[in-house]
Design a protein around this motif. Structure first.
Motif, PDB file in Angstrom:
ATOM      1  N   ALA A 211       0.822  -1.213   0.000  1.00  0.00           N
ATOM      2  CA  ALA A 211       0.000   0.000   0.000  1.00  0.00           C
ATOM      3  C   ALA A 211       0.857   1.266   0.000  1.00  0.00           C
ATOM      4  O   ALA A 211       0.368   2.348   0.312  1.00  0.00           O
ATOM      5  N   LEU A 212       2.112   1.119  -0.357  1.00  0.00           N
ATOM      6  CA  LEU A 212       2.982   2.302  -0.350  1.00  0.00           C
ATOM      7  C   LEU A 212       2.841   3.046  -1.672  1.00  0.00           C
ATOM      8  O   LEU A 212       3.004   2.453  -2.743  1.00  0.00           O
ATOM      9  N   LYS A 213       2.555   4.345  -1.593  1.00  0.00           N
ATOM     10  CA  LYS A 213       2.515   5.123  -2.832  1.00  0.00           C
ATOM     11  C   LYS A 213       3.934   5.220  -3.389  1.00  0.00           C
ATOM     12  O   LYS A 213       4.863   5.603  -2.694  1.00  0.00           O
ATOM     13  N   VAL A 214       4.097   4.801  -4.641  1.00  0.00           N
ATOM     14  CA  VAL A 214       5.420   4.901  -5.288  1.00  0.00           C
ATOM     15  C   VAL A 214       5.221   5.689  -6.579  1.00  0.00           C
ATOM     16  O   VAL A 214       4.363   5.352  -7.390  1.00  0.00           O
ATOM     17  N   ASP A 215       5.981   6.754  -6.757  1.00  0.00           N
ATOM     18  CA  ASP A 215       5.835   7.569  -7.976  1.00  0.00           C
ATOM     19  C   ASP A 215       6.619   6.978  -9.140  1.00  0.00           C
ATOM     20  O   ASP A 215       6.164   6.988 -10.273  1.00  0.00           O
ATOM     21  N   VAL A 216       7.833   6.493  -8.834  1.00  0.00           N
ATOM     22  CA  VAL A 216       8.713   5.979  -9.892  1.00  0.00           C
ATOM     23  C   VAL A 216       9.187   4.585  -9.497  1.00  0.00           C
ATOM     24  O   VAL A 216       9.714   4.395  -8.397  1.00  0.00           O
ATOM     25  N   ALA A 217       8.986   3.605 -10.402  1.00  0.00           N
ATOM     26  CA  ALA A 217       9.536   2.256 -10.170  1.00  0.00           C
ATOM     27  C   ALA A 217      10.711   2.076 -11.117  1.00  0.00           C
ATOM     28  O   ALA A 217      10.604   2.370 -12.305  1.00  0.00           O
ATOM     29  N   VAL A 218      11.831   1.611 -10.568  1.00  0.00           N
ATOM     30  CA  VAL A 218      13.042   1.430 -11.384  1.00  0.00           C
ATOM     31  C   VAL A 218      13.399  -0.048 -11.447  1.00  0.00           C
ATOM     32  O   VAL A 218      13.390  -0.740 -10.423  1.00  0.00           O
ATOM     33  N   LEU A 219      13.719  -0.537 -12.642  1.00  0.00           N
ATOM     34  CA  LEU A 219      14.267  -1.898 -12.786  1.00  0.00           C
ATOM     35  C   LEU A 219      15.734  -1.779 -13.178  1.00  0.00           C
ATOM     36  O   LEU A 219      16.064  -1.166 -14.199  1.00  0.00           O
ATOM     37  N   THR A 220      16.612  -2.376 -12.368  1.00  0.00           N
ATOM     38  CA  THR A 220      18.039  -2.336 -12.723  1.00  0.00           C
ATOM     39  C   THR A 220      18.368  -3.465 -13.698  1.00  0.00           C
ATOM     40  O   THR A 220      18.831  -3.214 -14.802  1.00  0.00           O
ATOM     41  N   GLN A 246       2.073  -0.941  -7.730  1.00  0.00           N
ATOM     42  CA  GLN A 246       2.081   0.004  -6.600  1.00  0.00           C
ATOM     43  C   GLN A 246       1.057   1.105  -6.820  1.00  0.00           C
ATOM     44  O   GLN A 246       0.919   1.607  -7.942  1.00  0.00           O
ATOM     45  N   PRO A 247       0.370   1.535  -5.745  1.00  0.00           N
ATOM     46  CA  PRO A 247      -0.627   2.597  -5.905  1.00  0.00           C
ATOM     47  C   PRO A 247       0.000   3.889  -6.448  1.00  0.00           C
ATOM     48  O   PRO A 247       1.106   4.263  -6.044  1.00  0.00           O
ATOM     49  N   GLU A 248      -0.718   4.519  -7.366  1.00  0.00           N
ATOM     50  CA  GLU A 248      -0.359   5.847  -7.909  1.00  0.00           C
ATOM     51  C   GLU A 248       0.944   5.881  -8.705  1.00  0.00           C
ATOM     52  O   GLU A 248       1.539   6.939  -8.880  1.00  0.00           O
ATOM     53  N   LEU A 249       1.392   4.720  -9.162  1.00  0.00           N
ATOM     54  CA  LEU A 249       2.644   4.697  -9.926  1.00  0.00           C
ATOM     55  C   LEU A 249       2.508   5.562 -11.185  1.00  0.00           C
ATOM     56  O   LEU A 249       1.525   5.477 -11.903  1.00  0.00           O
ATOM     57  N   LYS A 250       3.526   6.405 -11.427  1.00  0.00           N
ATOM     58  CA  LYS A 250       3.455   7.317 -12.581  1.00  0.00           C
ATOM     59  C   LYS A 250       4.485   6.989 -13.657  1.00  0.00           C
ATOM     60  O   LYS A 250       4.246   7.164 -14.840  1.00  0.00           O
ATOM     61  N   PHE A 251       5.685   6.570 -13.237  1.00  0.00           N
ATOM     62  CA  PHE A 251       6.753   6.288 -14.198  1.00  0.00           C
ATOM     63  C   PHE A 251       7.379   4.921 -13.923  1.00  0.00           C
ATOM     64  O   PHE A 251       7.554   4.541 -12.762  1.00  0.00           O
ATOM     65  N   ALA A 252       7.734   4.202 -15.008  1.00  0.00           N
ATOM     66  CA  ALA A 252       8.547   2.982 -14.878  1.00  0.00           C
ATOM     67  C   ALA A 252       9.847   3.252 -15.606  1.00  0.00           C
ATOM     68  O   ALA A 252       9.850   3.489 -16.820  1.00  0.00           O
ATOM     69  N   VAL A 253      10.944   3.280 -14.855  1.00  0.00           N
ATOM     70  CA  VAL A 253      12.260   3.582 -15.434  1.00  0.00           C
ATOM     71  C   VAL A 253      12.956   2.240 -15.675  1.00  0.00           C
ATOM     72  O   VAL A 253      13.330   1.539 -14.730  1.00  0.00           O
ATOM     73  N   LEU A 254      13.091   1.895 -16.951  1.00  0.00           N
ATOM     74  CA  LEU A 254      13.515   0.531 -17.314  1.00  0.00           C
ATOM     75  C   LEU A 254      14.862   0.521 -18.011  1.00  0.00           C
ATOM     76  O   LEU A 254      15.153   1.397 -18.840  1.00  0.00           O
ATOM     77  N   LEU A 339      14.746  13.272 -13.512  1.00  0.00           N
ATOM     78  CA  LEU A 339      14.124  13.982 -14.637  1.00  0.00           C
ATOM     79  C   LEU A 339      12.605  13.778 -14.611  1.00  0.00           C
ATOM     80  O   LEU A 339      11.838  14.719 -14.795  1.00  0.00           O
ATOM     81  N   CYS A 340      12.175  12.545 -14.344  1.00  0.00           N
ATOM     82  CA  CYS A 340      10.734  12.259 -14.247  1.00  0.00           C
ATOM     83  C   CYS A 340      10.078  13.131 -13.182  1.00  0.00           C
ATOM     84  O   CYS A 340       8.938  13.554 -13.320  1.00  0.00           O
ATOM     85  N   LEU A 341      10.822  13.357 -12.106  1.00  0.00           N
ATOM     86  CA  LEU A 341      10.241  14.086 -10.972  1.00  0.00           C
ATOM     87  C   LEU A 341      10.465  15.602 -11.081  1.00  0.00           C
ATOM     88  O   LEU A 341      10.329  16.327 -10.095  1.00  0.00           O
ATOM     89  N   GLY A 342      10.871  16.045 -12.259  1.00  0.00           N
ATOM     90  CA  GLY A 342      10.849  17.487 -12.534  1.00  0.00           C
ATOM     91  C   GLY A 342      12.161  18.234 -12.408  1.00  0.00           C
ATOM     92  O   GLY A 342      12.184  19.460 -12.548  1.00  0.00           O
ATOM     93  N   GLN A 343      13.268  17.541 -12.127  1.00  0.00           N
ATOM     94  CA  GLN A 343      14.555  18.263 -12.042  1.00  0.00           C
ATOM     95  C   GLN A 343      15.033  18.624 -13.450  1.00  0.00           C
ATOM     96  O   GLN A 343      14.778  17.885 -14.402  1.00  0.00           O
ATOM     97  N   ALA A 344      15.757  19.743 -13.559  1.00  0.00           N
ATOM     98  CA  ALA A 344      16.220  20.197 -14.879  1.00  0.00           C
ATOM     99  C   ALA A 344      17.497  19.461 -15.276  1.00  0.00           C
ATOM    100  O   ALA A 344      18.390  19.251 -14.444  1.00  0.00           O
ATOM    101  N   LEU A 345      17.586  19.082 -16.551  1.00  0.00           N
ATOM    102  CA  LEU A 345      18.749  18.352 -17.044  1.00  0.00           C
ATOM    103  C   LEU A 345      20.049  19.145 -16.842  1.00  0.00           C
ATOM    104  O   LEU A 345      21.078  18.591 -16.456  1.00  0.00           O
TER     105      LEU A 345
END
Ligand SMILES: CC(=O)N[C@H]1[C@@H](OP(=O)(O)OP(=O)(O)OC[C@H]2O[C@@H](n3ccc(=O)[nH]c3=O)[C@H](O)[C@@H]2O)O[C@H](CO)[C@@H](O)[C@@H]1O[C@H](C)C(=O)N[C@@H](C)C(=O)N[C@H](CCC(=O)O)C(=O)O
Ligand SMILES: Nc1ncnc2c1ncn2[C@@H]1O[C@H](COP(=O)(O)OP(=O)(O)OP(=O)(O)O)[C@@H](O)[C@H]1O
Ligand SMILES: N[C@H](CCC[C@H](N)C(=O)O)C(=O)O
Ligand SMILES: [Mg+2]
Length: 515
Positions: A211-220, A246-254, A339-345
């Motif tokens: 039940a943990l809100k996760v915004d970004v899921a990463v697969l190494t 995961q609840p509210e997942l927005k990005f999958a970084v693969l 970058l997904c979470l809004g930081q500038a490159l």
């Protein structure tokens, strides 16, 4: 790690509205905490009695009663029993169906959903979780965002130099559901804005983060490990894919260079944006991804590496003071998440060179007149192979490897690690890791079974002696990889845990001027 931080939380509340959310009507009883272990029960805690894997937590209900727990929430086997209550001395016992799976939701509700106030990045994969999590938090800190991490190295707020203001050690890489939300609540209270956490396959199967809100899921990546627990690679892979629910997942970084990412893309809910990171053209493998983050024109030096980052957010030059090709993957995953979470490159490019290696991961010790010694945590066949391939790129001389395998863990990986070592190193020395209840000689034999020329391989079960011998045999141009213990500061032999800090031992060796 610095001294442990103490963040007091006021969590006193009635169980009535808490349990009502799970369809249970009960009396208005105030509790201060949820407790998983009967030995930690106090009067104002609610003891959570789970079925468990080794033992049955319900067997400890009498202990919780004798310690005065006002409330005991006990897992029941049927839906019909859900919500039934009984009294035992002063303790109210409440039956809760499917409690193991629901515990994350119960804890999230108890702590008032603290993760909702922060950005959460969950990292899963066989190798590179700790490294990616640490680099992600370091990067956030360098970008002036208060960041914390949870994983193998413990939990705490991370500074831009990688220092951790510890909130405590973790028994598991991914803590249990209650500890997880408690940590989140402490972080939120401490003004943390972003948390990066390691999500192990065990945790996903056991629903520790359900039940943990996760915004970004990463697969190494996905290679062999933990088959003692999961049984087959298929089950292991499926366990990792659970993070996509995961609840509210927005990005999958693969990882675009990882074949398993294709399965993830196929299972991605349409509310989740896929982002692919990778090196060179191979990552076009997943060209149907919506966003990309690619490293091109790589150059390695003795100090680290540089590359051009071509991404959906723009193009820039990145310099890293990290060793090894796989650390480029880890850094790319960290960059893509930010970058997904809004930081500038441009801001990321400005600070990336300040990222520092993670403790016990490709940590280098060297001086001009001695062989270079690298302490690393590789403990899977793929990690050992990748670490050796990476060091080959930085080495002018011979490559030595000293490693062992943990006892009471996946036995099938031992021969594969022997094979990887023999194939990728010039000199192989087998030593002891955490042998636990097994005979270290038997573990060494299992490793040797994977080698074509076992007669060329030395076995020295005392790790310090193995390091001393390799250093005496090697020249200043050679590199010695000492793998498997990384940041650990102990060795488990039989039922004893003895002090053993490999990083300190090697560091002191250089301070004593080894050659
Ligand atoms: C096999 C496994 O994963 N076990 C995990 C599981 O414990 P369990 O359910 O087996 O606990 P148990 O010992 O059977 O006890 C059952 C219940 O009785 C309670 N109890 C027990 C004794 C007592 O006196 N009183 C009492 O109340 C326990 O608190 C528990 O709730 O749930 C616990 C709480 O979440 C975990 O700490 C524990 O991890 C053990 C220590 C472990 O070794 N896990 C490894 C395999 C693991 O999970 N590893 C991954 C990392 C892998 C990686 O890095 O790649 C991880 O995330 O750490
Ligand atoms: N991206 C990667 N790909 C392959 N190997 C890696 C990668 N990153 C690190 N490694 C190797 O794996 C070892 C373990 O790295 P790390 O601790 O970051 O992984 P982990 O997934 O957290 O491991 P654990 O399962 O123990 O928590 C490192 O010491 C290094 O040798
Ligand atoms: N030196 C360690 C590495 C273990 C890594 C751990 N994350 C796991 O496999 O559970 C051992 O084998 O004992
Ligand atoms: Mg880890």
């Amino acid at each position: 790690m610095q001294a442990k931080q103490h963040i007091q939380l006021n969590t006193t509340q009635s169980i009535q509205p808490l349990l009502a959310k799970f369809g249970i009507e009960t009396a208005d009883i105030m509790v201060e905490s949820l407790v998983l272990d009967s030995r930690e029960v106090a009067i104002h805690s609610a003891f959570i009695a789970l079925k468990g894997h080794v033992r049955d937590g319900r067997d400890f209900i009498p202990q919780a009663v004798s310690l005065g727990a006002k409330v005991i929430i006990a897992e029941c086997d049927t839906q019909q029993e859900h919500g039934q209550t009984s009294m035992r001395e002063q303790s109210l016992i409440i039956s809760f169906y499917d409690l193991s799976a629901q515990l994350s939701a119960l804890a999230a509700t108890f702590y008032h959903f603290p993760a909702s106030e922060m950005q959460i990045i969950g990292v899963t994969g066989t190798n590179g979780k700790t490294s990616t999590v640490q680099l992600t938090s370091q990067l956030a800190a360098l970008l002036n965002k208060r960041a914390a991490s949870i994983g193998t190295l413990g939990s705490g707020v991370i500074s831009c130099t990688g220092e951790c203001a510890s909130f405590g050690e973790t028994i598991n890489t991914t803590p249990d559901a209650i500890t997880m939300h408690k940590l989140m609540a402490q972080f939120a209270q401490d003004n943390v804005k972003q948390v990066a956490l390691e999500v192990s396959s065990h945790a996903l199967v056991q629903k520790r983060v359900a039940a943990l809100k996760v915004d970004v899921a990463v697969l190494t990546n996905l290679t062999r490990d933990h088959l003692d627990y999961h049984g087959t690679m298929q089950a292991y892979a499926q366990a990792k894919r659970e993070i996509l629910t995961q609840p509210e997942l927005k990005f999958a970084v693969l990882n675009g260079n990882e074949i398993e990412s294709k399965q993830w893309l196929a299972q991605l809910p349409n509310t989740v944006t896929p982002v692919v990171y990778g090196i060179d053209d191979e990552s076009l493998l997943l060209s149907d991804a919506q966003k990309v983050c690619l490293a091109k024109e790589l150059e390695y030096s003795s100090q680290g590496c540089r590359f051009t980052l071509v991404s959906s957010w723009g193009e820039c030059e990145i310099q890293l003071s990290l060793l090894g090709r796989f650390n480029i993957f880890n850094a790319l995953a960290a960059i893509a998440s930010q970058l997904c979470l809004g930081q500038a490159l441009t801001d990321i490019a400005d600070v990336a060179q300040q990222l520092v290696p993670v403790a016990g991961r490709m940590e280098r010790f060297s001086d001009e007149k001695s062989p270079t010694v690298v302490v690393d945590y590789a403990h899977t066949p793929d990690a050992l192979k990748q670490a050796l391939l990476a060091l080959r790129q930085h080495s002018e001389g011979r490559l030595f490897v000293i490693f062992g395998c943990g006892g009471d863990r996946d036995k099938g990986k031992r021969s594969l690690m022997g094979e990887a070592a023999e194939t990728c190193a010039d000199v192989v020395m087998i030593t002891n890791d955490n042998s636990r209840s097994e005979d270290p000689n038997a573990i060494a034999s299992d490793i040797l079974a994977g080698c074509i020329q076992p007669e060329k391989i030395q076995v020295e079960l005392d790790r310090k002696c193995a390091i001393d011998k390799a250093v005496a045999d090697a020249t200043p141009k050679d590199i010695i990889l000492v793998a498997g213990k990384g940041h650990e500061d102990y060795q488990i032999i039989g039922s004893e845990t003895v002090a053993y800090n490999e990083r300190e031992y090697v560091k002191q060796m250089f301070e004593r001027n080894i050659t």
